[in-house]
Design a protein around this motif. Structure first.
Motif, PDB file in Angstrom:
ATOM      1  N   PRO A  56       0.841  -1.202   0.000  1.00  0.00           N
ATOM      2  CA  PRO A  56       0.000   0.000   0.000  1.00  0.00           C
ATOM      3  C   PRO A  56       0.873   1.249   0.000  1.00  0.00           C
ATOM      4  O   PRO A  56       1.900   1.309   0.689  1.00  0.00           O
ATOM      5  CB  PRO A  56      -0.789  -0.132   1.304  1.00  0.00           C
ATOM      6  N   VAL A  57       0.474   2.257  -0.759  1.00  0.00           N
ATOM      7  CA  VAL A  57       1.233   3.505  -0.834  1.00  0.00           C
ATOM      8  C   VAL A  57       0.272   4.678  -0.787  1.00  0.00           C
ATOM      9  O   VAL A  57      -0.931   4.540  -1.053  1.00  0.00           O
ATOM     10  CB  VAL A  57       2.095   3.577  -2.124  1.00  0.00           C
ATOM     11  N   GLU A  58       0.799   5.851  -0.458  1.00  0.00           N
ATOM     12  CA  GLU A  58      -0.030   7.047  -0.347  1.00  0.00           C
ATOM     13  C   GLU A  58      -0.674   7.422  -1.674  1.00  0.00           C
ATOM     14  O   GLU A  58      -1.779   7.979  -1.705  1.00  0.00           O
ATOM     15  CB  GLU A  58       0.811   8.207   0.182  1.00  0.00           C
ATOM     16  N   ASP A  59       0.005   7.118  -2.775  1.00  0.00           N
ATOM     17  CA  ASP A  59      -0.537   7.478  -4.089  1.00  0.00           C
ATOM     18  C   ASP A  59      -1.775   6.667  -4.465  1.00  0.00           C
ATOM     19  O   ASP A  59      -2.415   6.952  -5.485  1.00  0.00           O
ATOM     20  CB  ASP A  59       0.536   7.294  -5.167  1.00  0.00           C
ATOM     21  N   ASN A 348       2.355  10.178  14.661  1.00  0.00           N
ATOM     22  CA  ASN A 348       1.807  11.038  13.603  1.00  0.00           C
ATOM     23  C   ASN A 348       1.680  10.291  12.277  1.00  0.00           C
ATOM     24  O   ASN A 348       1.923  10.859  11.203  1.00  0.00           O
ATOM     25  CB  ASN A 348       2.702  12.264  13.388  1.00  0.00           C
ATOM     26  N   THR A 349       1.258   9.036  12.338  1.00  0.00           N
ATOM     27  CA  THR A 349       1.320   8.157  11.166  1.00  0.00           C
ATOM     28  C   THR A 349       0.077   7.283  11.077  1.00  0.00           C
ATOM     29  O   THR A 349      -0.485   6.883  12.099  1.00  0.00           O
ATOM     30  CB  THR A 349       2.578   7.265  11.253  1.00  0.00           C
ATOM     31  N   LEU A 350      -0.324   6.993   9.844  1.00  0.00           N
ATOM     32  CA  LEU A 350      -1.327   5.963   9.579  1.00  0.00           C
ATOM     33  C   LEU A 350      -0.582   4.706   9.155  1.00  0.00           C
ATOM     34  O   LEU A 350       0.219   4.735   8.216  1.00  0.00           O
ATOM     35  CB  LEU A 350      -2.275   6.407   8.468  1.00  0.00           C
ATOM     36  N   TYR A 351      -0.842   3.603   9.842  1.00  0.00           N
ATOM     37  CA  TYR A 351      -0.176   2.335   9.523  1.00  0.00           C
ATOM     38  C   TYR A 351      -1.130   1.428   8.761  1.00  0.00           C
ATOM     39  O   TYR A 351      -2.263   1.194   9.196  1.00  0.00           O
ATOM     40  CB  TYR A 351       0.299   1.629  10.800  1.00  0.00           C
ATOM     41  N   ALA A 352      -0.669   0.935   7.610  1.00  0.00           N
ATOM     42  CA  ALA A 352      -1.404  -0.074   6.860  1.00  0.00           C
ATOM     43  C   ALA A 352      -0.766  -1.421   7.176  1.00  0.00           C
ATOM     44  O   ALA A 352       0.398  -1.664   6.833  1.00  0.00           O
ATOM     45  CB  ALA A 352      -1.334   0.213   5.370  1.00  0.00           C
ATOM     46  N   VAL A 353      -1.514  -2.276   7.857  1.00  0.00           N
ATOM     47  CA  VAL A 353      -0.984  -3.556   8.329  1.00  0.00           C
ATOM     48  C   VAL A 353      -1.595  -4.681   7.505  1.00  0.00           C
ATOM     49  O   VAL A 353      -2.820  -4.865   7.492  1.00  0.00           O
ATOM     50  CB  VAL A 353      -1.283  -3.763   9.831  1.00  0.00           C
ATOM     51  N   THR A 379       1.181 -13.449  10.146  1.00  0.00           N
ATOM     52  CA  THR A 379       2.381 -12.627  10.071  1.00  0.00           C
ATOM     53  C   THR A 379       1.935 -11.253   9.597  1.00  0.00           C
ATOM     54  O   THR A 379       1.259 -11.126   8.571  1.00  0.00           O
ATOM     55  CB  THR A 379       3.406 -13.207   9.086  1.00  0.00           C
ATOM     56  N   ALA A 380       2.279 -10.226  10.371  1.00  0.00           N
ATOM     57  CA  ALA A 380       1.864  -8.865  10.065  1.00  0.00           C
ATOM     58  C   ALA A 380       3.030  -8.093   9.446  1.00  0.00           C
ATOM     59  O   ALA A 380       4.167  -8.188   9.912  1.00  0.00           O
ATOM     60  CB  ALA A 380       1.384  -8.161  11.327  1.00  0.00           C
ATOM     61  N   ILE A 381       2.724  -7.335   8.400  1.00  0.00           N
ATOM     62  CA  ILE A 381       3.702  -6.438   7.784  1.00  0.00           C
ATOM     63  C   ILE A 381       3.086  -5.045   7.769  1.00  0.00           C
ATOM     64  O   ILE A 381       1.996  -4.844   7.219  1.00  0.00           O
ATOM     65  CB  ILE A 381       4.072  -6.887   6.361  1.00  0.00           C
ATOM     66  N   ALA A 382       3.770  -4.086   8.396  1.00  0.00           N
ATOM     67  CA  ALA A 382       3.233  -2.734   8.557  1.00  0.00           C
ATOM     68  C   ALA A 382       3.954  -1.745   7.656  1.00  0.00           C
ATOM     69  O   ALA A 382       5.188  -1.726   7.599  1.00  0.00           O
ATOM     70  CB  ALA A 382       3.362  -2.293  10.011  1.00  0.00           C
ATOM     71  N   HIS A 383       3.158  -0.928   6.963  1.00  0.00           N
ATOM     72  CA  HIS A 383       3.680   0.144   6.121  1.00  0.00           C
ATOM     73  C   HIS A 383       3.218   1.484   6.691  1.00  0.00           C
ATOM     74  O   HIS A 383       2.011   1.724   6.791  1.00  0.00           O
ATOM     75  CB  HIS A 383       3.189   0.005   4.677  1.00  0.00           C
ATOM     76  N   PRO A 384       4.152   2.380   7.052  1.00  0.00           N
ATOM     77  CA  PRO A 384       3.758   3.710   7.529  1.00  0.00           C
ATOM     78  C   PRO A 384       3.360   4.611   6.375  1.00  0.00           C
ATOM     79  O   PRO A 384       4.013   4.649   5.327  1.00  0.00           O
ATOM     80  CB  PRO A 384       5.031   4.217   8.217  1.00  0.00           C
ATOM     81  N   LEU A 385       2.259   5.344   6.565  1.00  0.00           N
ATOM     82  CA  LEU A 385       1.742   6.250   5.550  1.00  0.00           C
ATOM     83  C   LEU A 385       1.464   7.623   6.169  1.00  0.00           C
ATOM     84  O   LEU A 385       1.128   7.722   7.359  1.00  0.00           O
ATOM     85  CB  LEU A 385       0.454   5.701   4.947  1.00  0.00           C
ATOM     86  N   PHE A 386       1.605   8.677   5.375  1.00  0.00           N
ATOM     87  CA  PHE A 386       1.297  10.053   5.782  1.00  0.00           C
ATOM     88  C   PHE A 386       2.053  10.460   7.044  1.00  0.00           C
ATOM     89  O   PHE A 386       1.520  11.173   7.897  1.00  0.00           O
ATOM     90  CB  PHE A 386      -0.212  10.245   5.975  1.00  0.00           C
ATOM     91  N   ASP A 387       3.282  10.002   7.170  1.00  0.00           N
ATOM     92  CA  ASP A 387       4.106  10.305   8.339  1.00  0.00           C
ATOM     93  C   ASP A 387       4.244  11.821   8.499  1.00  0.00           C
ATOM     94  O   ASP A 387       4.861  12.489   7.670  1.00  0.00           O
ATOM     95  CB  ASP A 387       5.476   9.650   8.166  1.00  0.00           C
TER      96      ASP A 387
END
Length: 433
Positions: A56-59, A348-353, A379-387
Motif C-alpha cells: 500500500p502507498v499514499e498514491d 503522527n502516522t497511519l499504519y497499513a498492516v 504474520t503482520a507487515i506494517a507500512h507507515p503512511l502520511f508520516d
C-alpha cells in the motif's frame, strides 16, 4: 486485621505504580495471570481473504479535508444518513453522511450538536478522559439508539456507557463503574457480530487491576445493547464479571472486525511496546506481567507464561501510540482492501498492516512482525503512511461509500512541531486516487 483480599492487593499495587509514574515494569513473581474457568470454543480457521499483492502507498488515495475547526475529535460512526463525531472536551456532533462523502471545507456549523457535554450527567474531561467512543445501533435508522462512552466525576472518576434515544430524547446508563483516571480510560465502543456491543476499558493507572476478573479495568467487554452479559462470554468464576471477554489490557483504544467477525484490538504499551492483537475468547493479554519477547530487558516474556495470549504486533521500543483502527474490506481503494488501518498519535502516522497466514510476500518496504513468540496465526507487515502530514491521528474509519476518514488530535496539548495548525482539528477523507 484481616489480610487483604486479592482485589485490594491488586489495587494497592496499581496505586503504587501510579505514584511512581509507571516508569518501569511492575512485575511480581507471585502474581499469576488470571484465567477463565471455561471459554466458548474458538472456531479459528485461516480466512479466505488475502491482502493485495502490492504494498500500500499514499498514491493509492487522494486526500480531502472535509471538516475543520473541531475540538479534539475522538470517534466517528456512520448510521444511514447520519454521521456522529465526538469531541473529547464536549459532546456529540451530527453531520449528514452525504456531506462527508462528497463535500469539503465543512465546519461544526454545518452539523448540529446531538448532545452537549452538559447533557451527559456528571461528565468530566480530566487528562485523557472525556467524551470518547460513539456507536450507533446496527439497525439504524430504524432504531435510534446512539451509544456514548464518557468519563464521569461524581466524587470519584469512572467511565460510563449510555444509550441515547434520539427519538425520545432519553438517556439511559447501560454500563457503569468502569474505572477511570486522568490516564488510560480506554474508551472505544463498537457493534460487532450478532449486534453485540464491544467496550474497551483501560487500567486507569492501576496496572495490576487488569488481572482482576472482578474489575472492569483493562478489559474488552462484550454486552448486549442493553448492557447485559452475552450468554456465550467466558466464565471468569464466581468473582469475575460476566461481561468480560478478555483481560490483561493496558489501554486499548481501537477495535474492528475481520469479514468473518473476528475482533482485532490495538492498545498503548508501556514505554512503546504498543500492540495489535487478534482477540481470542477468554484471552489474557499479559498486562502487567508480560509485555515483550525474550530480548526485552524490562518486561516479562510472553513465551514464558502459558496463560498469556500474545499479540500479532508488538512494536518493541518503537512507538506507534495506536488508537482507532478499521479493517478495510471495501473495494473502492483496491490496493488497500483487506488491510488493517491503524491511527497513530505520537507517531503522527497511519499504519497499513497486512495480515498473512501462509504466503508472506517480500515487500521492498514495510516492517514484518514474525518473531516466534508472537501470535503465529498471522504474520503482520506494517507500512507507515502520511508520516507527519496531519499530526496526531486519533481514529480512522471506513465510510459507507468505501472512503476512509482520518480524525486528527492536535489540540489535546500533546502535539509538537508545526501542530496544531490553523483550523485544526480536522477530518480528512481518503478517496481512491
Amino acid at each position: 486485621m484481616s489480610p487483604p483480599t486479592r482485589r485490594q492487593y491488586l489495587l494497592a499495587m496499581g496505586s503504587a505504580a501510579t505514584l511512581a509514574g509507571c516508569l518501569g515494569p511492575l512485575l511480581d513473581d507471585d502474581l499469576e495471570l488470571a484465567t477463565p474457568e471455561s471459554v466458548p470454543e474458538d472456531d479459528w480457521e485461516p480466512p479466505d481473504w488475502e491482502p493485495a499483492a502490492d504494498a500500500p502507498v499514499e498514491d493509492d488515495v487522494s486526500a480531502t479535508t472535509v471538516v475543520t475547526d473541531l475540538e479534539i475529535p475522538w470517534d466517528l460512526t456512520f448510521a444511514g444518513d447520519d454521521a456522529f463525531v465526538t469531541e473529547r472536551d464536549g459532546g456529540v456532533y451530527r453531520f449528514a453522511t452525504d456531506a462527508l462523502t462528497s463535500e469539503a471545507g465543512l465546519t461544526p456549523a454545518d452539523g448540529d450538536r446531538v448532545l452537549d457535554g452538559d447533557d451527559l450527567p456528571d461528565r468530566a474531561a480530566p487528562g485523557e478522559g472525556g467524551t470518547l467512543g460513539v456507536a450507533a445501533h446496527p439497525d439504524s435508522p430504524d432504531r435510534s439508539g446512539l451509544f456514548v462512552y464518557y468519563t464521569v466525576d461524581d466524587g470519584d472518576l469512572s467511565n460510563r456507557v449510555v444509550r441515547y434515544d434520539r427519538d425520545g430524547d432519553d438517556l439511559e446508563p447501560i454500563v457503569e463503574g468502569i474505572p477511570g483516571a486522568r490516564i488510560h480510560n480506554g474508551g472505544r465502543i463498537a457493534f460487532g457480530p450478532n449486534d453485540d456491543l464491544w467496550v474497551l476499558t483501560g487500567d486507569a493507572g492501576a496496572p495490576a487491576s487488569a488481572q482482576d476478573p472482578g474489575s472492569l479495568a483493562g478489559a474488552v467487554l462484550r454486552t448486549t445493547p442493553d448492557g447485559d452479559p452475552v450468554a456465550a462470554n467466558p466464565d471468569w468464576g464466581a468473582d469475575g464479571d460476566p461481561r468480560t471477554y478478555t483481560l490483561g489490557h493496558r489501554n486499548p483504544q481501537g477495535i474492528d472486525f475481520t469479514p468473518e467477525g473476528r475482533p482485532i484490538v490495538t492498545e498503548h504499551g508501556p514505554q512503546a511496546r504498543d500492540e495489535v492483537a487478534v482477540i481470542q475468547p477468554g484471552g489474557n493479554y499479559g498486562w502487567n506481567v508480560a509485555r515483550g519477547g525474550p530480548d526485552d530487558p524490562q518486561y516479562g516474556n510472553y513465551a514464558e507464561y502459558d496463560d498469556a495470549t500474545p499479540p500479532i504486533v508488538n512494536t518493541g521500543e518503537t512507538t506507534w501510540a495506536p488508537s482507532g483502527l478499521t479493517f478495510y474490506d471495501g473495494d473502492s481503494i483496491a490496493n488497500w482492501q483487506y488491510r488493517l488501518l491503524v491511527a497513530g498519535l505520537v507517531s503522527n502516522t497511519l499504519y497499513a498492516v497486512s495480515l498473512f497466514t501462509e504466503r508472506v510476500p517480500t515487500f521492498e518496504s514495510g516492517v514484518a512482525f514474525d518473531a516466534p513468540w508472537l501470535d503465529d496465526r498471522f504474520t503482520a507487515i506494517a507500512h507507515p503512511l502520511f508520516d507527519g502530514a496531519y499530526g496526531r491521528l486519533r481514529h480512522v474509519d471506513q465510510g459507507p461509500a468505501g472512503a476512509l476518514y482520518l480524525l486528527t488530535s492536535n489540540r489535546d496539548g500533546r502535539a509538537s512541531g508545526e501542530f496544531p495548525r490553523d483550523r485544526d482539528d480536522r477530518i480528512v477523507r481518503l478517496d481512491p486516487a
